[in-house]
Design a protein around this motif. Structure first.
Motif, PDB file in Angstrom:
ATOM      1  N   SER A 113       9.862 -48.510   8.130  1.00 21.30           N
ATOM      2  CA  SER A 113       8.557 -47.992   8.546  1.00 21.30           C
ATOM      3  C   SER A 113       8.689 -46.770   9.446  1.00 21.30           C
ATOM      4  CB  SER A 113       7.777 -49.082   9.295  1.00 21.30           C
ATOM      5  OG  SER A 113       8.451 -49.431  10.502  1.00 21.30           O
ATOM      6  N   VAL A 114       9.922 -46.266   9.574  1.00 23.36           N
ATOM      7  CA  VAL A 114      10.189 -45.109  10.429  1.00 23.36           C
ATOM      8  C   VAL A 114      10.416 -43.884   9.555  1.00 23.36           C
ATOM      9  CG1 VAL A 114      11.795 -44.119  12.108  1.00 23.36           C
ATOM     10  CG2 VAL A 114      11.153 -46.525  12.274  1.00 23.36           C
ATOM     11  N   LEU A 115       9.882 -42.748   9.991  1.00 25.51           N
ATOM     12  CA  LEU A 115      10.075 -41.490   9.293  1.00 25.51           C
ATOM     13  C   LEU A 115      11.080 -40.649  10.065  1.00 25.51           C
ATOM     14  CD1 LEU A 115       9.041 -39.817   6.863  1.00 25.51           C
ATOM     15  CD2 LEU A 115       7.368 -38.789   8.429  1.00 25.51           C
ATOM     16  N   LEU A 116      12.206 -40.314   9.414  1.00 24.30           N
ATOM     17  CA  LEU A 116      13.210 -39.445  10.009  1.00 24.30           C
ATOM     18  C   LEU A 116      12.782 -38.006   9.776  1.00 24.30           C
ATOM     19  CD1 LEU A 116      16.389 -41.268   8.631  1.00 24.30           C
ATOM     20  CD2 LEU A 116      15.151 -41.738  10.759  1.00 24.30           C
ATOM     21  N   LEU A 117      12.474 -37.293  10.847  1.00 26.33           N
ATOM     22  CA  LEU A 117      11.927 -35.940  10.758  1.00 26.33           C
ATOM     23  C   LEU A 117      13.007 -34.890  10.983  1.00 26.33           C
ATOM     24  CD1 LEU A 117       8.628 -36.560  12.723  1.00 26.33           C
ATOM     25  CD2 LEU A 117       8.790 -35.955  10.296  1.00 26.33           C
ATOM     26  N   PRO A 118      12.794 -33.653  10.513  1.00 27.14           N
ATOM     27  CA  PRO A 118      13.786 -32.601  10.722  1.00 27.14           C
ATOM     28  C   PRO A 118      14.098 -32.389  12.201  1.00 27.14           C
ATOM     29  CG  PRO A 118      12.212 -31.918   9.063  1.00 27.14           C
ATOM     30  CD  PRO A 118      11.688 -33.202   9.648  1.00 27.14           C
ATOM     31  N   ALA A 119      15.369 -32.163  12.477  1.00 26.49           N
ATOM     32  CA  ALA A 119      15.811 -31.922  13.847  1.00 26.49           C
ATOM     33  C   ALA A 119      15.236 -30.605  14.365  1.00 26.49           C
ATOM     34  CB  ALA A 119      17.333 -31.887  13.904  1.00 26.49           C
ATOM     35  N   VAL A 120      15.042 -30.527  15.677  1.00 28.96           N
ATOM     36  CA  VAL A 120      14.561 -29.300  16.302  1.00 28.96           C
ATOM     37  C   VAL A 120      15.392 -28.997  17.541  1.00 28.96           C
ATOM     38  CG1 VAL A 120      12.187 -29.532  15.479  1.00 28.96           C
ATOM     39  CG2 VAL A 120      12.828 -30.509  17.685  1.00 28.96           C
ATOM     40  N   ALA A 121      15.483 -27.707  17.871  1.00 28.26           N
ATOM     41  CA  ALA A 121      16.130 -27.265  19.097  1.00 28.26           C
ATOM     42  C   ALA A 121      15.115 -27.270  20.238  1.00 28.26           C
ATOM     43  CB  ALA A 121      16.718 -25.873  18.913  1.00 28.26           C
ATOM     44  N   ALA A 122      15.611 -27.033  21.451  1.00 23.06           N
ATOM     45  CA  ALA A 122      14.739 -27.089  22.622  1.00 23.06           C
ATOM     46  C   ALA A 122      13.604 -26.075  22.548  1.00 23.06           C
ATOM     47  CB  ALA A 122      15.566 -26.869  23.886  1.00 23.06           C
ATOM     48  N   ASP A 123      13.831 -24.936  21.890  1.00 21.68           N
ATOM     49  CA  ASP A 123      12.781 -23.920  21.789  1.00 21.68           C
ATOM     50  C   ASP A 123      11.828 -24.184  20.629  1.00 21.68           C
ATOM     51  OD1 ASP A 123      14.331 -23.319  19.614  1.00 21.68           O
ATOM     52  OD2 ASP A 123      14.716 -21.233  20.150  1.00 21.68           O
ATOM     53  N   GLY A 124      11.994 -25.322  19.959  1.00 25.50           N
ATOM     54  CA  GLY A 124      11.111 -25.671  18.861  1.00 25.50           C
ATOM     55  C   GLY A 124      11.570 -25.195  17.501  1.00 25.50           C
ATOM     56  N   THR A 125      12.667 -24.439  17.437  1.00 26.02           N
ATOM     57  CA  THR A 125      13.183 -23.988  16.147  1.00 26.02           C
ATOM     58  C   THR A 125      13.625 -25.184  15.326  1.00 26.02           C
ATOM     59  OG1 THR A 125      13.960 -21.923  17.143  1.00 26.02           O
ATOM     60  CG2 THR A 125      14.853 -22.505  14.992  1.00 26.02           C
ATOM     61  N   CYS A 126      13.176 -25.227  14.091  1.00 24.53           N
ATOM     62  CA  CYS A 126      13.425 -26.370  13.224  1.00 24.53           C
ATOM     63  C   CYS A 126      14.697 -26.172  12.406  1.00 24.53           C
ATOM     64  CB  CYS A 126      12.231 -26.553  12.295  1.00 24.53           C
ATOM     65  SG  CYS A 126      12.432 -27.833  11.044  1.00 24.53           S
ATOM     66  N   ALA A 127      15.458 -27.264  12.236  1.00 23.67           N
ATOM     67  CA  ALA A 127      16.613 -27.231  11.327  1.00 23.67           C
ATOM     68  C   ALA A 127      16.096 -27.399   9.906  1.00 23.67           C
ATOM     69  CB  ALA A 127      17.605 -28.337  11.684  1.00 23.67           C
ATOM     70  N   CYS A 128      15.349 -26.401   9.485  1.00 26.04           N
ATOM     71  CA  CYS A 128      14.779 -26.391   8.139  1.00 26.04           C
ATOM     72  C   CYS A 128      14.546 -24.942   7.758  1.00 26.04           C
ATOM     73  CB  CYS A 128      13.466 -27.182   8.078  1.00 26.04           C
ATOM     74  SG  CYS A 128      12.183 -26.650   9.237  1.00 26.04           S
ATOM     75  N   ALA A 129      14.632 -24.673   6.461  1.00 21.60           N
ATOM     76  CA  ALA A 129      14.513 -23.295   6.011  1.00 21.60           C
ATOM     77  C   ALA A 129      13.049 -22.890   5.882  1.00 21.60           C
ATOM     78  CB  ALA A 129      15.221 -23.125   4.669  1.00 21.60           C
ATOM     79  N   ASN A 130      12.720 -21.691   6.396  1.00 21.46           N
ATOM     80  CA  ASN A 130      11.393 -21.098   6.254  1.00 21.46           C
ATOM     81  C   ASN A 130      11.338 -20.408   4.899  1.00 21.46           C
ATOM     82  OD1 ASN A 130      10.077 -21.708   8.579  1.00 21.46           O
ATOM     83  ND2 ASN A 130      10.486 -19.796   9.614  1.00 21.46           N
ATOM     84  N   THR A 131      10.918 -21.099   3.865  1.00 19.17           N
ATOM     85  CA  THR A 131      11.058 -20.497   2.546  1.00 19.17           C
ATOM     86  C   THR A 131       9.801 -20.463   1.717  1.00 19.17           C
ATOM     87  OG1 THR A 131      11.676 -22.610   1.589  1.00 19.17           O
ATOM     88  CG2 THR A 131      13.450 -21.252   2.389  1.00 19.17           C
ATOM     89  N   LEU A 132       8.757 -21.156   2.095  1.00 22.79           N
ATOM     90  CA  LEU A 132       7.673 -21.365   1.155  1.00 22.79           C
ATOM     91  C   LEU A 132       6.459 -20.479   1.342  1.00 22.79           C
ATOM     92  CD1 LEU A 132       7.486 -25.236   0.816  1.00 22.79           C
ATOM     93  CD2 LEU A 132       8.558 -23.595  -0.687  1.00 22.79           C
ATOM     94  N   PHE A 133       6.247 -19.990   2.544  1.00 19.76           N
ATOM     95  CA  PHE A 133       4.892 -19.584   2.863  1.00 19.76           C
ATOM     96  C   PHE A 133       4.716 -18.072   2.956  1.00 19.76           C
ATOM     97  CE2 PHE A 133       6.059 -23.609   4.691  1.00 19.76           C
ATOM     98  CZ  PHE A 133       5.115 -24.444   4.146  1.00 19.76           C
ATOM     99  N   GLY A 134       3.506 -17.632   2.622  1.00 23.37           N
ATOM    100  CA  GLY A 134       3.156 -16.243   2.819  1.00 23.37           C
ATOM    101  C   GLY A 134       3.869 -15.295   1.883  1.00 23.37           C
ATOM    102  N   VAL A 135       4.376 -15.786   0.767  1.00 21.18           N
ATOM    103  CA  VAL A 135       5.116 -14.951  -0.166  1.00 21.18           C
ATOM    104  C   VAL A 135       4.471 -15.087  -1.541  1.00 21.18           C
ATOM    105  CG1 VAL A 135       7.338 -14.512  -1.257  1.00 21.18           C
ATOM    106  CG2 VAL A 135       7.238 -15.234   1.133  1.00 21.18           C
ATOM    107  N   SER A 136       4.046 -13.977  -2.104  1.00 19.46           N
ATOM    108  CA  SER A 136       3.410 -14.012  -3.402  1.00 19.46           C
ATOM    109  C   SER A 136       4.428 -14.395  -4.468  1.00 19.46           C
ATOM    110  CB  SER A 136       2.804 -12.644  -3.723  1.00 19.46           C
ATOM    111  OG  SER A 136       2.161 -12.665  -4.980  1.00 19.46           O
ATOM    112  N   ALA A 137       4.030 -15.272  -5.370  1.00 23.82           N
ATOM    113  CA  ALA A 137       4.935 -15.736  -6.410  1.00 23.82           C
ATOM    114  C   ALA A 137       4.175 -15.888  -7.715  1.00 23.82           C
ATOM    115  CB  ALA A 137       5.566 -17.064  -6.014  1.00 23.82           C
TER     116      ALA A 137
END
Length: 517
Positions: free
Chosen positions: A454-478
């Protein structure tokens, strides 16, 4: 440790299209692989496919590569081993347009670079390094407030067969980091790239221009440790696990009614789950802090937050005996918001009670993963994916290509494919995969998680809020058929199964039976 260091210099030289020269306190040369259809491969190209070029007997291939699609063209990104220098740890890469069936051109400034600084300079500031062995996440270093990366502003368009050399200078990584995963916007991850001593790789030309190198004198920045995050599916309890502390966050909206400090009937289950997290860290002081949102006067909010913290401390006394877990109770009112915003989502995140223990958990409570929890939206096999409707009428299929266990971390590799570009024939990829509890202003994949009971393991983050995940999906016309690959890192579950279930945020659905390798 003796290091053969060098300084990043302008004009390190030009190389033929799609080739990299990598010198490691000596010298070797590598060339890019022949054209191939887009794939998720992150390994170096096969030597039998390398076109004939002038090269030394000691020629070496790039450390890794990834292929994908940009602006309708097939491209390959090749990455050389990272090199320690006097100015930082340097990443050198080349991007080659493999195939442009309809004469497409790739304009880097529009398709894979962030816009930074007052002058609107396009840079590669969204490129990230993640070291699973140490849990360190690095963003590009800065010089005078600007990212120390190749500028792509005014870049020439790249046509079929063209190559652009790219450079990113990161803060100096610690000696014990021997390899990293490179998170590249739009294209995904190049895994297990070595970090070496030696000379910086030669930089390819930038299309028809000379190589665009980076001036890194005086570069500043540092790699940051990330914390593993979990959340109960109902959002009542969230946990952040750092090497030396455990933070348990209880949602006040579950614990209390509006303007009340009396615990609700639903509070007991949340408190029991929070107490289990504290008990796993072992005896010692527990700091219990109440927080409110920004509505109401400062004095009223300070009093309410203090009374709520007192109520939680009293309720936990039976399961966390004060002799073993002495409480330190205080209220902070609205002075320390978790999210700097006034939206209802932000205010809900700010209404909370935190339990902080200044020590690590020896063993996190194991989740019961025998049954899939109810809810979560529609389901589909991970490799088949789910089709998500976007606000502009387009449709996007999100699938999971697999998961990789990397020590304390689990990397989930995903791909988004435009199935229907909508009435305009293109889409801006509007699907939202953010974790709103983090108050994300920038679009990322921070809300994607892995179910562990019942627990969701979420992407890790650094102290400044930067996510250990790639910024790849948004704001780009495809256009229709376009793909974007992206990855997230979550803390590995206590017992890693053969397959995992990936949860998309806001109950957009679940991807089942994602294999773990």
């Amino acid at each position: 440790m003796d290091r053969c260091r060098t300084t990043v210099r302008r004009g390190l030289g030009l190389v033929a299209a799609a080739s990299l020269v990598v010198a490691a306190c000596g010298g070797s040369e590598g060339s890019a692989a022949d054209e191939a259809p887009p794939s998720a491969s992150t390994s170096a190209p096969d030597t039998e496919q390398v076109p004939e070029t002038e090269e030394d007997e000691d020629a070496a291939e790039p450390a890794g590569s990834v292929e994908g699609e940009l602006s309708g063209a097939s491209v390959r990104l090749e990455v050389a081993p990272l090199v320690h220098t006097d100015d930082g740890t340097v990443l050198t890469a080349s991007l080659t347009v493999l195939d442009a069936p309809s004469g497409e051109t790739v304009t880097l400034g529009d398709t894979m670079a962030a816009r930074d600084g007052a002058g609107g300079r396009h840079t590669l500031s969204d490129v990230r390094l993640f070291a699973p062995s140490t849990g360190l996440l690095a963003s590009p270093a800065t010089v005078g407030g600007e990212p120390a990366t190749t500028s792509t502003s005014g870049a020439p368009s790249l046509g079929e067969g063209d190559t652009a050399g790219l450079r990113v200078v990161f803060p100096t990584l610690p000696d014990d980091v021997e390899q990293v995963d490179v998170l590249w916007p739009m294209l995904g991850v190049v895994a297990d790239v070595p970090v070496e001593e030696g000379d910086v790789a030669e930089l390819a030309a930038f299309g028809e221009e000379e190589a665009r190198d980076v001036e890194a004198d005086g570069a500043t920045g540092e790699a940051s440790p990330v914390v593993a995050r979990t959340s109960e599916l109902d959002g009542a309890v969230r946990t952040e696990q750092a090497p030396a502390q455990t933070l348990v966050v209880l949602a006040a909206d579950v614990l209390f009614a509006l303007d009340s400090a009396e615990l609700s009937p639903e509070a007991q289950a949340a408190l029991a789950r929070a107490a289990a997290q504290v008990q796993a860290a072992g005896p010692g002081p527990v700091r219990i802090t109440g927080h409110t949102d920004d509505q109401g006067s400062d004095d009223y909010n300070l009093d309410l937050s203090t009374r709520r913290a007192d109520a939680v401390a009293a309720a936990l006394a039976d399961v966390l005996p004060p002799a073993e877990f002495p409480p330190q109770v205080e209220g902070r009112g609205e002075a320390e918001p978790a999210v700097e915003d006034t939206t209802e989502e932000a205010r809900a995140a700010n209404r909370r009670v935190e339990l902080l223990v200044e020590r690590s958990q020896d063993d996190a409570p194991a989740a019961d993963a025998s049954d899939l929890p109810p809810g979560g939206g529609p389901t589909a096999p991970g490799d088949e994916g789910l089709v998500l409707e976007q606000s502009d009428g387009s449709r996007l299929r999100v699938a999971a290509e697999g998961a990789t266990e990397q020590g304390d971390w689990l990397r989930i590799d995903l791909v988004a494919t435009v199935e229907d570009a909508g009435p305009d024939g293109s889409t801006d990829l509007l699907v939202d995969l953010r974790d709103v509890g983090l108050g994300r202003q920038r679009a990322d994949a921070s809300g994607i998680g892995v179910l562990d009971g019942s627990v969701l393991l979420l992407p890790a983050v650094a102290a400044d809020g930067t996510c250990a995940c790639a910024n790849t999906l948004f704001g780009v016309s495809a256009i229709e058929g376009a793909q974007r690959r992206f990855s997230v890192w979550v803390g590995a579950p206590a017992r890693t199964p053969d397959t995992v279930t990936v949860q998309l945020p806001a109950e957009q659905g679940r991807l089942l039976d994602v294999p773990v390798g």
